[in-house]
Write a protein that holds these residues in place. Sequence first.
Motif, PDB file in Angstrom:
ATOM      1  N   GLY A  51       0.827  -1.194   0.000  1.00 52.21           N
ATOM      2  CA  GLY A  51       0.000   0.000   0.000  1.00 52.21           C
ATOM      3  C   GLY A  51       0.867   1.250   0.000  1.00 52.21           C
ATOM      4  N   LEU A  52       0.241   2.409  -0.126  1.00 56.69           N
ATOM      5  CA  LEU A  52       0.974   3.655  -0.334  1.00 56.69           C
ATOM      6  C   LEU A  52       1.101   4.506   0.925  1.00 56.69           C
ATOM      7  CD1 LEU A  52      -0.611   4.595  -3.785  1.00 56.69           C
ATOM      8  CD2 LEU A  52       1.497   3.311  -3.341  1.00 56.69           C
ATOM      9  N   LEU A  53       0.651   3.972   2.079  1.00 63.27           N
ATOM     10  CA  LEU A  53       0.771   4.693   3.348  1.00 63.27           C
ATOM     11  C   LEU A  53       1.138   3.718   4.461  1.00 63.27           C
ATOM     12  CD1 LEU A  53       0.308   7.447   4.904  1.00 63.27           C
ATOM     13  CD2 LEU A  53      -1.982   6.570   5.412  1.00 63.27           C
ATOM     14  N   GLN A  54       2.089   4.137   5.316  1.00 62.73           N
ATOM     15  CA  GLN A  54       2.416   3.409   6.544  1.00 62.73           C
ATOM     16  C   GLN A  54       2.225   4.360   7.714  1.00 62.73           C
ATOM     17  OE1 GLN A  54       6.159   1.139   6.478  1.00 62.73           O
ATOM     18  NE2 GLN A  54       6.222   1.466   4.270  1.00 62.73           N
ATOM     19  N   VAL A  55       1.762   3.833   8.842  1.00 62.98           N
ATOM     20  CA  VAL A  55       1.471   4.672  10.002  1.00 62.98           C
ATOM     21  C   VAL A  55       2.158   4.107  11.242  1.00 62.98           C
ATOM     22  CG1 VAL A  55      -0.348   5.538  11.530  1.00 62.98           C
ATOM     23  CG2 VAL A  55      -0.752   5.395   9.061  1.00 62.98           C
ATOM     24  N   PHE A  56       2.866   4.981  11.969  1.00 62.34           N
ATOM     25  CA  PHE A  56       3.474   4.640  13.254  1.00 62.34           C
ATOM     26  C   PHE A  56       2.797   5.474  14.336  1.00 62.34           C
ATOM     27  CE2 PHE A  56       6.601   3.607  10.074  1.00 62.34           C
ATOM     28  CZ  PHE A  56       7.236   2.459  10.542  1.00 62.34           C
ATOM     29  N   VAL A  57       2.494   4.838  15.467  1.00 63.81           N
ATOM     30  CA  VAL A  57       1.841   5.522  16.583  1.00 63.81           C
ATOM     31  C   VAL A  57       2.732   5.412  17.817  1.00 63.81           C
ATOM     32  CG1 VAL A  57      -0.246   5.731  17.970  1.00 63.81           C
ATOM     33  CG2 VAL A  57      -0.389   4.819  15.650  1.00 63.81           C
ATOM     34  N   TYR A  58       3.008   6.560  18.445  1.00 62.53           N
ATOM     35  CA  TYR A  58       3.858   6.606  19.635  1.00 62.53           C
ATOM     36  C   TYR A  58       2.995   7.073  20.810  1.00 62.53           C
ATOM     37  CZ  TYR A  58       7.173   6.420  15.839  1.00 62.53           C
ATOM     38  OH  TYR A  58       7.842   6.052  14.700  1.00 62.53           O
ATOM     39  N   LYS A  59       2.673   6.120  21.698  1.00 59.04           N
ATOM     40  CA  LYS A  59       1.703   6.383  22.760  1.00 59.04           C
ATOM     41  C   LYS A  59       2.407   6.877  24.016  1.00 59.04           C
ATOM     42  CE  LYS A  59       0.592   2.120  22.150  1.00 59.04           C
ATOM     43  NZ  LYS A  59      -0.003   0.773  22.317  1.00 59.04           N
ATOM     44  N   ALA A  60       1.898   7.976  24.569  1.00 52.54           N
ATOM     45  CA  ALA A  60       2.388   8.494  25.834  1.00 52.54           C
ATOM     46  C   ALA A  60       1.228   8.578  26.811  1.00 52.54           C
ATOM     47  CB  ALA A  60       3.032   9.865  25.628  1.00 52.54           C
ATOM     48  N   ILE A  61       1.471   9.181  27.981  1.00 55.31           N
ATOM     49  CA  ILE A  61       0.451   9.230  29.023  1.00 55.31           C
ATOM     50  C   ILE A  61      -0.647  10.239  28.706  1.00 55.31           C
ATOM     51  CG2 ILE A  61       0.023   9.726  31.465  1.00 55.31           C
ATOM     52  CD1 ILE A  61       2.890   8.724  31.998  1.00 55.31           C
ATOM     53  N   GLU A  62      -0.237  11.455  28.311  1.00 52.72           N
ATOM     54  CA  GLU A  62      -1.206  12.537  28.131  1.00 52.72           C
ATOM     55  C   GLU A  62      -1.605  12.772  26.674  1.00 52.72           C
ATOM     56  OE1 GLU A  62      -2.823  14.064  30.475  1.00 52.72           O
ATOM     57  OE2 GLU A  62      -1.772  12.935  32.028  1.00 52.72           O
ATOM     58  N   ASP A  63      -0.719  12.425  25.747  1.00 51.56           N
ATOM     59  CA  ASP A  63      -1.007  12.658  24.337  1.00 51.56           C
ATOM     60  C   ASP A  63      -0.331  11.564  23.519  1.00 51.56           C
ATOM     61  OD1 ASP A  63       1.683  13.364  24.424  1.00 51.56           O
ATOM     62  OD2 ASP A  63       1.294  15.515  24.356  1.00 51.56           O
ATOM     63  N   PHE A  64      -0.347  11.685  22.224  1.00 50.62           N
ATOM     64  CA  PHE A  64       0.367  10.713  21.402  1.00 50.62           C
ATOM     65  C   PHE A  64       0.773  11.342  20.081  1.00 50.62           C
ATOM     66  CE2 PHE A  64      -4.075  10.257  20.357  1.00 50.62           C
ATOM     67  CZ  PHE A  64      -4.158   9.865  19.026  1.00 50.62           C
ATOM     68  N   THR A  65       1.822  10.773  19.509  1.00 49.12           N
ATOM     69  CA  THR A  65       2.372  11.261  18.242  1.00 49.12           C
ATOM     70  C   THR A  65       2.160  10.205  17.164  1.00 49.12           C
ATOM     71  OG1 THR A  65       4.031  12.681  19.281  1.00 49.12           O
ATOM     72  CG2 THR A  65       4.502  11.948  17.050  1.00 49.12           C
ATOM     73  N   ILE A  66       1.835  10.664  15.980  1.00 50.78           N
ATOM     74  CA  ILE A  66       1.613   9.783  14.828  1.00 50.78           C
ATOM     75  C   ILE A  66       2.565  10.184  13.713  1.00 50.78           C
ATOM     76  CG2 ILE A  66      -0.056   8.988  13.108  1.00 50.78           C
ATOM     77  CD1 ILE A  66      -2.267   9.704  15.055  1.00 50.78           C
ATOM     78  N   LEU A  67       3.094   9.200  13.025  1.00 53.31           N
ATOM     79  CA  LEU A  67       3.916   9.432  11.837  1.00 53.31           C
ATOM     80  C   LEU A  67       3.223   8.799  10.644  1.00 53.31           C
ATOM     81  CD1 LEU A  67       6.527  10.217  10.305  1.00 53.31           C
ATOM     82  CD2 LEU A  67       7.504   8.021  11.062  1.00 53.31           C
ATOM     83  N   PHE A  68       2.815   9.635   9.688  1.00 53.38           N
ATOM     84  CA  PHE A  68       2.321   9.155   8.404  1.00 53.38           C
ATOM     85  C   PHE A  68       3.505   9.127   7.437  1.00 53.38           C
ATOM     86  CE2 PHE A  68      -2.497  10.436   8.321  1.00 53.38           C
ATOM     87  CZ  PHE A  68      -2.722   9.591   9.393  1.00 53.38           C
ATOM     88  N   VAL A  69       3.825   7.973   6.897  1.00 53.22           N
ATOM     89  CA  VAL A  69       4.862   7.852   5.862  1.00 53.22           C
ATOM     90  C   VAL A  69       4.169   7.468   4.570  1.00 53.22           C
ATOM     91  CG1 VAL A  69       7.046   6.802   5.184  1.00 53.22           C
ATOM     92  CG2 VAL A  69       6.488   7.051   7.615  1.00 53.22           C
ATOM     93  N   ALA A  70       4.315   8.299   3.553  1.00 47.83           N
ATOM     94  CA  ALA A  70       3.582   8.099   2.299  1.00 47.83           C
ATOM     95  C   ALA A  70       4.537   7.976   1.121  1.00 47.83           C
ATOM     96  CB  ALA A  70       2.621   9.261   2.056  1.00 47.83           C
ATOM     97  N   HIS A  71       4.122   7.198   0.132  1.00 47.19           N
ATOM     98  CA  HIS A  71       4.791   7.245  -1.171  1.00 47.19           C
ATOM     99  C   HIS A  71       4.198   8.414  -1.949  1.00 47.19           C
ATOM    100  CE1 HIS A  71       6.250   6.217  -5.160  1.00 47.19           C
ATOM    101  NE2 HIS A  71       7.095   5.359  -4.585  1.00 47.19           N
ATOM    102  N   HIS A  72       5.015   9.063  -2.759  1.00 50.87           N
ATOM    103  CA  HIS A  72       4.547  10.240  -3.497  1.00 50.87           C
ATOM    104  C   HIS A  72       3.384   9.912  -4.430  1.00 50.87           C
ATOM    105  CE1 HIS A  72       4.979  14.406  -4.211  1.00 50.87           C
ATOM    106  NE2 HIS A  72       6.284  14.468  -4.063  1.00 50.87           N
ATOM    107  N   LEU A  73       3.217   8.649  -4.787  1.00 55.23           N
ATOM    108  CA  LEU A  73       2.089   8.271  -5.631  1.00 55.23           C
ATOM    109  C   LEU A  73       0.760   8.369  -4.893  1.00 55.23           C
ATOM    110  CD1 LEU A  73       3.646   5.240  -7.516  1.00 55.23           C
ATOM    111  CD2 LEU A  73       2.951   7.408  -8.527  1.00 55.23           C
ATOM    112  N   LEU A  74       0.797   8.404  -3.560  1.00 51.44           N
ATOM    113  CA  LEU A  74      -0.430   8.581  -2.795  1.00 51.44           C
ATOM    114  C   LEU A  74      -0.896  10.028  -2.849  1.00 51.44           C
ATOM    115  CD1 LEU A  74      -2.549   7.433  -0.759  1.00 51.44           C
ATOM    116  CD2 LEU A  74      -1.040   8.290   1.052  1.00 51.44           C
ATOM    117  N   ALA A  75       0.039  10.959  -2.659  1.00 53.28           N
ATOM    118  CA  ALA A  75      -0.336  12.370  -2.569  1.00 53.28           C
ATOM    119  C   ALA A  75       0.916  13.226  -2.606  1.00 53.28           C
ATOM    120  CB  ALA A  75      -1.096  12.635  -1.262  1.00 53.28           C
TER     121      ALA A  75
END
Length: 411
Positions: free
Chosen positions: A111-135
């Motif tokens: 697929g053309l998108l990979q997602v990483f989720v970094y969970k913390a106590i109060e909030d969380f960070t997400i990394l969207f990694v895309a191939h240029h063919l997606l957008a």
Amino acid sequence: MILEKQYLLTERAHLMCPQMNFGIAFTINAKFIKQKFHNVMNELESAHPFLKCRIGYEAETNKYFYSYDEFLKVQVIEKSLAEIITENLPEDLWNDYNKTTSTDWNVLTDGLLQVFVYKAIEDFTILFVAHHLLADGRGLLELVQSFVDCYVEDKVPIFTEEKIISDITDLPVGSDLPFISKIVIENANKKWRKEKKQLSYEEYHAFANRFVLENKKNYSLRKIEDEDFSKIIRQCHENKITVNDYLLAKMAIEDQTDKIIMAFDIRNMIKNYVNGSLGNYATAVGILCKRKNKDMFSLAKSIHKKKESVIKNKSTLMTVLTCYMHMEPGLLDAAAITGLGIYESYSARFVGGQMFGFANRNGYSITNLGKIHSDSIKDAVFIPPASPAVKKIWGVLTVNDTMNICSCEMV
């Protein structure tokens, strides 16, 4: 689902070019709830057919297309962290980005998108990694904002029938190449046809894997915030220039270069553009930045005039896209890796090496995704695509009056 087959046209330039991946990392002012997160991802997949696509190939026509698979899911990897460090993003995030982009992305199988989720106590960070063919970068930012709106405010994303640029008539009137440029492209096409070559995706992928492994990149992040950012905005206003003009001048002076490639969003110019659609709706233009005897803002004013002149000339603004449209698809496929010296073709060497700059690999580039305000997004960083034609590229994204400049430099 996709109602009609979407064939790659201008997107084909990203198909057989190494390092066509990029990302956006963003921290949300909300707690991570696993089921809610996956529900939102399901909503995004339902709203955007390209998230459930790989790239398919028609051998009889030598055409590539977005191949919809209703069972395809976006790959999601969850990780836990004791604390999210918003000033410099988690080290794990950079390691994951480097690891997932350390080999060439096989768009025929993945697929053309990979997602990483970094969970913390109060909030969380997400990394969207895309191939240029997606957008393009702006398209991925809109996807990020759609995710956040759904997660935080329960705004369900609206279904979008992706509609990419499919013909030169989709571009503004006056966009076509000048007569001489058409002759140059057609001569290259004739030479390519005489060579009777055809680079398969599998051949490209083997070459590209080796290239990516042998060519390393360094990323760095700097923040301009609070008083410093307000000062820049005030100075730009006083000098009647844009923040983009300022950034171009800043890079020109810092890196001692007289030409910078700037990405330019053309969504409002494309006749068949569907609001919110994924795909590529950007062009790239070279801006001359003659630095002789000029301070930062004098140079920025000069750049502003040159940039405005380019933007008004539709033929110049759309040159990159119209070149792709007039070029034999097989020649375009071979251009990048031939220019990089890992495939042999006389015609593709001229196109990739001289026209597109893959031989020298000394370009400088800026992609600025602009400015967003959000109570839900604490911070966001745009990690730019590291085209093999450039030496350094800045990815710029301003969130809540903090400008993040992510620099990628080839080593």
